[in-house]
Design an enzyme around this catalytic site. Structure first.
Site, PDB file in Angstrom:
ATOM      1  CG  ASP A   1      -1.751   1.205   1.399  1.00 23.09           C
ATOM      2  OD1 ASP A   1      -1.630   2.137   0.575  1.00 23.09           O
ATOM      3  OD2 ASP A   1      -2.563   1.231   2.349  1.00 23.09           O
ATOM      4  CG  ASN A   4       1.058   1.725 -12.774  1.00 21.20           C
ATOM      5  OD1 ASN A   4       0.800   2.324 -13.824  1.00 21.20           O
ATOM      6  ND2 ASN A   4       0.296   0.747 -12.304  1.00 21.20           N
ATOM      7  CE1 TYR A  58      -4.613  10.058 -12.325  1.00 20.93           C
ATOM      8  CE2 TYR A  58      -5.020  11.667 -14.060  1.00 20.93           C
ATOM      9  CZ  TYR A  58      -4.551  10.431 -13.663  1.00 20.93           C
ATOM     10  OH  TYR A  58      -4.030   9.562 -14.591  1.00 20.93           O
ATOM     11  CE  LYS A  95      -1.028   9.990 -12.396  1.00 19.71           C
ATOM     12  NZ  LYS A  95      -0.188   8.799 -12.277  1.00 19.71           N
ATOM     13  CB  ILE A 104      -4.653   3.805 -21.040  1.00 24.76           C
ATOM     14  CG1 ILE A 104      -3.487   4.783 -21.290  1.00 24.76           C
ATOM     15  CG2 ILE A 104      -4.220   2.363 -21.303  1.00 24.76           C
ATOM     16  CD1 ILE A 104      -2.873   4.747 -22.659  1.00 24.76           C
TER      17      ILE A 104
HETATM   18  N1  LIG Z   1      -6.262   4.761 -17.805  1.00 25.34           N
HETATM   19  C1  LIG Z   1      -5.974   5.935 -18.318  1.00 25.34           C
HETATM   20  O1  LIG Z   1      -6.715   6.493 -19.155  1.00 25.34           O
HETATM   21  C2  LIG Z   1      -4.699   6.636 -17.902  1.00 25.34           C
HETATM   22  C3  LIG Z   1      -4.368   7.833 -18.541  1.00 25.34           C
HETATM   23  C4  LIG Z   1      -3.203   8.498 -18.170  1.00 25.34           C
HETATM   24  C5  LIG Z   1      -2.401   7.973 -17.186  1.00 25.34           C
HETATM   25  N2  LIG Z   1      -2.749   6.816 -16.582  1.00 25.34           N
HETATM   26  C6  LIG Z   1      -1.879   6.343 -15.518  1.00 25.34           C
HETATM   27  O2  LIG Z   1      -1.581   4.962 -15.678  1.00 25.34           O
HETATM   28  C7  LIG Z   1      -1.342   4.399 -14.371  1.00 25.34           C
HETATM   29  C8  LIG Z   1      -2.157   3.151 -14.219  1.00 25.34           C
HETATM   30  O3  LIG Z   1      -3.537   3.502 -14.321  1.00 25.34           O
HETATM   31  P1  LIG Z   1      -4.647   2.429 -14.692  1.00 25.34           P
HETATM   32  O4  LIG Z   1      -5.545   3.067 -15.657  1.00 25.34           O
HETATM   33  O5  LIG Z   1      -4.012   1.127 -14.973  1.00 25.34           O
HETATM   34  O6  LIG Z   1      -5.414   2.363 -13.294  1.00 25.34           O
HETATM   35  P2  LIG Z   1      -6.160   1.137 -12.566  1.00 25.34           P
HETATM   36  O7  LIG Z   1      -7.231   1.766 -11.728  1.00 25.34           O
HETATM   37  O8  LIG Z   1      -6.557   0.087 -13.545  1.00 25.34           O
HETATM   38  O9  LIG Z   1      -5.023   0.538 -11.621  1.00 25.34           O
HETATM   39  C9  LIG Z   1      -4.566   1.207 -10.485  1.00 25.34           C
HETATM   40  C10 LIG Z   1      -4.081   0.176  -9.492  1.00 25.34           C
HETATM   41  O10 LIG Z   1      -3.572   0.861  -8.349  1.00 25.34           O
HETATM   42  C11 LIG Z   1      -3.967   0.126  -7.198  1.00 25.34           C
HETATM   43  N3  LIG Z   1      -3.942   0.968  -5.996  1.00 25.34           N
HETATM   44  C12 LIG Z   1      -4.896   1.837  -5.550  1.00 25.34           C
HETATM   45  N4  LIG Z   1      -4.507   2.378  -4.376  1.00 25.34           N
HETATM   46  C13 LIG Z   1      -3.293   1.851  -4.081  1.00 25.34           C
HETATM   47  C14 LIG Z   1      -2.402   2.000  -3.002  1.00 25.34           C
HETATM   48  N5  LIG Z   1      -2.693   2.813  -1.963  1.00 25.34           N
HETATM   49  N6  LIG Z   1      -1.233   1.311  -3.025  1.00 25.34           N
HETATM   50  C15 LIG Z   1      -0.933   0.485  -4.060  1.00 25.34           C
HETATM   51  N7  LIG Z   1      -1.773   0.272  -5.097  1.00 25.34           N
HETATM   52  C16 LIG Z   1      -2.916   0.956  -5.119  1.00 25.34           C
HETATM   53  C17 LIG Z   1      -5.354  -0.377  -7.519  1.00 25.34           C
HETATM   54  O11 LIG Z   1      -5.724  -1.480  -6.698  1.00 25.34           O
HETATM   55  C18 LIG Z   1      -5.216  -0.740  -9.001  1.00 25.34           C
HETATM   56  O12 LIG Z   1      -4.853  -2.096  -9.164  1.00 25.34           O
HETATM   57  C19 LIG Z   1      -1.694   5.484 -13.357  1.00 25.34           C
HETATM   58  O13 LIG Z   1      -0.529   6.110 -12.901  1.00 25.34           O
HETATM   59  C20 LIG Z   1      -2.551   6.426 -14.157  1.00 25.34           C
HETATM   60  O14 LIG Z   1      -2.508   7.757 -13.672  1.00 25.34           O
HETATM   61  C21 LIG Z   1      -3.875   6.130 -16.903  1.00 25.34           C
END
Ligand SMILES: NC(=O)c1ccc[n+]([C@@H]2O[C@H](COP(=O)([O-])OP(=O)(O)OC[C@H]3O[C@@H](n4cnc5c(N)ncnc54)[C@H](O)[C@@H]3O)[C@@H](O)[C@H]2O)c1
Length: 270
Positions: free
Chosen positions: A69, A97, A163, A167, A196
């Site tokens: 965590d 991430n 957010y 970032k 994504i």
């Molecule tokens: N999905 C998009 O459109 C998008 C766009 C730009 C950037 N991103 C970035 O990509 C990265 C991954 O995003 P995603 O879309 O895969 O998100 P996601 O929600 O699918 O995954 C996030 C993960 O983080 C975990 N998490 C939450 N709180 C936590 C904590 N306290 N400690 C450890 N883990 C924790 C969750 O359980 C989850 O598995 C992020 O940094 C996000 O900002 C995503």
């Protein structure tokens, strides 16, 4: 995974990815393992991390699943210690991430302070805790890579102010780390994705199933991103192919932030 399976050689490396059970994370750990790294698949969701690590192991990769965590300094230090113990060496590659998907009110002035606290704690302080834990061993070895996953929200307004601000802070952190620790052979970079297709969008898709179709028109490359678009960039930055790249932000957004065709055409038509 999509497209050609380009591989970067990460054999002999120990990689730790936070939030690895999520959309981008799960493809990233698979790619890191396929590139030869021993991978600590970490997430606050322990079962998700362990199941994924078991799948990678069954496919011939080297992985362990851990609850980590990022909001707890104790959990971070225990996670790194377990990774080192079980994978036979300290973390060489850290991928920050993790995010938490919170409901966001439509207007900035309606956001509760708790939303800001959560985003800053998970995204900014989470990355700080992990980097501070990883750095001493990296400094001792004179080698190490940190890849921070940021977002196009760090550079322009696309909604979700807390957010986005978090970032943007990580972009700054990336530069600080690159400069302060470059003398130890440590590199720090960020990848900056556009939209994504991941579970982070589940709530929005439940409200409007056409969300991705509506969004893709804004992308000059004609589609939204897939997790592997980001994972491939992370593996590149983690590898020796990026040996002289540090302090950079690699934009992975289908040209979203390269300019605005609608605006340009409105001038042409005037
Ligand atoms: N999905 C998009 O459109 C998008 C766009 C730009 C950037 N991103 C970035 O990509 C990265 C991954 O995003 P995603 O879309 O895969 O998100 P996601 O929600 O699918 O995954 C996030 C993960 O983080 C975990 N998490 C939450 N709180 C936590 C904590 N306290 N400690 C450890 N883990 C924790 C969750 O359980 C989850 O598995 C992020 O940094 C996000 O900002 C995503």
């Amino acid at each position: 995974m999509t497209g050609r399976q380009d591989r970067f050689d990460l054999s002999g490396r120990v990689a730790l990815v936070t939030g690895a059970a999520g959309g981008v994370g799960r493809v990233t750990v698979r790619r890191l393992a396929a590139s030869g790294a021993a991978v600590a698949v970490t997430d606050v969701e322990e079962k998700g991390a362990q199941d994924l690590a078991a799948e990678i192991t069954a496919d011939g990769g080297r992985a362990i699943g851990l609850r980590l965590d990022v909001t707890s300094a104790d959990s971070v230090s225990e996670g790194f210690a377990s990774a080192e113990r079980q994978l036979g060496g300290p973390v060489d590659v850290l991928v920050n991430n993790a995010i938490v998907a919170c409901p966001v009110p439509p207007r900035f002035h309606e956001a509760p302070e708790s939303l800001w606290d959560t985003d800053l704690d998970v995204i900014v302080k989470g990355a700080v805790r992990c980097a501070q834990t990883a750095l001493p061993a990296m400094m001792a070895r004179g080698d190490g890579v940190i890849v921070n996953v940021v977002s196009v929200n760090a550079v322009a307004f696309f909604g979700h102010p807390s957010y986005s601000a978090a970032k943007a802070a990580i972009v700054s952190l990336t530069r600080s780390l690159a400069v302060e620790y470059g003398g130890y052979g440590i590199r720090a970079n960020a990848v900056s994705p556009g939209t994504i297709r991941t579970p982070a969008w589940d709530e929005q898709i439940a409200k409007n199933p056409a969300t991705f179709d509506a969004l893709k028109q804004w992308y000059p490359l004609g589609r939204i991103g897939e997790p592997d678009d980001v994972a491939a960039s992370i593996c590149f930055l983690a590898s020796d192919s990026a040996a002289w790249i540090s302090g950079s932000v690699l934009t992975v957004d289908g040209a979203l932030t390269a300019g605005n065709a609608v605006m340009a055409r409105s001038v042409e038509g005037s």
